[in-house]
Design an enzyme around this catalytic site. Sequence first.
Site, short mmCIF file in Angstrom:
data_model
loop_
_atom_site.label_atom_id
_atom_site.label_comp_id
_atom_site.label_asym_id
_atom_site.label_seq_id
_atom_site.Cartn_x
_atom_site.Cartn_y
_atom_site.Cartn_z
N SER A 233 -31.53 30.77 -7.87
CA SER A 233 -30.09 30.24 -7.54
C SER A 233 -29.42 31.10 -6.43
O SER A 233 -30.15 32.30 -6.27
CB SER A 233 -29.20 30.58 -8.84
N TYR B 35 -25.69 35.14 -16.41
CA TYR B 35 -26.43 34.23 -15.71
C TYR B 35 -26.84 34.72 -14.51
O TYR B 35 -27.95 34.58 -13.67
CB TYR B 35 -25.52 32.86 -15.34
C1 BGC Z 1 -25.33 27.16 -11.10
C2 BGC Z 1 -24.34 26.02 -11.24
C3 BGC Z 1 -23.47 26.42 -9.63
C4 BGC Z 1 -24.14 26.73 -8.55
C5 BGC Z 1 -23.55 27.06 -7.31
C6 BGC Z 1 -26.17 27.39 -9.93
O1 BGC Z 1 -26.93 28.27 -10.14
O2 BGC Z 1 -26.26 26.85 -12.08
O3 BGC Z 1 -23.62 25.73 -12.02
O4 BGC Z 1 -22.69 25.24 -9.41
O5 BGC Z 1 -25.35 27.90 -8.79
O6 BGC Z 1 -22.27 28.13 -7.76
#
Ligand code: BGC
Length: 268
Positions: A153, A166
């Site tokens: 991410s 996360y």
């Molecule tokens: C998340 C999303 C988020 C995106 C940008 C992703 O890794 O799961 O919820 O919109 O990152 O912030």
Amino acid sequence: MSNRKLEGQVALVTGASSGIGEGVALALGEAGATVVVNYVTKPEVAQTVVDRIVAMGSKAIAIQADVSKEDQVQAMFLKTIQEFGTIDILVNNAGIQKDAKFEDMTLDQWNAVLNVNLTGMFLCSREAIREFLRRGLVPERSVACGKIICMSSVHEIIPWAGHVNYATSKGGVKLFMQSLAQEYGNRKIRVNSIAPGAIQTPINRAAWETPEALESLMTLIPYNRIGKPEDIGKLAVFLASDDSDYITGTSIVIDGGMTVFEGFATGG
Ligand code: BGC
């Protein structure tokens, strides 16, 4: 056919019944790969992904497994190898969010995210690497012995208040991926990550489902559109194919410019 560059290869995509995983599974199937569509709940939804891949002329099956459970992961790889002989491509896609203010975050919320997003990658990658090493290189299929793609991410780069579990998991994915690439490069196993920004999927529905939310999201994205699972699918095909044979240990950001920090366009 030139657009079926993954013909003859077997790919397993975790969390493939929705969102980015679904987009990746469909793109790999379109590129000719045989696809294992992993899911945890909703077999009927996973089956629709399988049906769409089969309609493109590729093989596919759905296999249920919670990637954070060792016995379920091992059973899934056993079934894949029994069914298709081996595995060439693993896409570690399964991921969850359990958002909370840090002071209110429960141990269950912390553990759930780390277990799926990070331990799941460990368990699946270990089984894949064992199989790559057992099988060895098959030059007619690929110049690499195996390919692992981790779904990271932009939050392996951008800190994320209110989402500490996360962001921690995605920071972990970065060094997990790089360390694996370092450990197995000399066995011709390539390991890379994809680092998506905001992609329109169920995980971030709140960020795009109302016009106001979408407008606020656009202040973070210079390219001014939300990403689609197909955007990620195309990159996954590239990283799984021999076109990217000299790429390993890298995280490729795909985010419409989110990581160029649009707030600085007029400030700073
Ligand atoms: C998340 C999303 C988020 C995106 C940008 C992703 O890794 O799961 O919820 O919109 O990152 O912030």
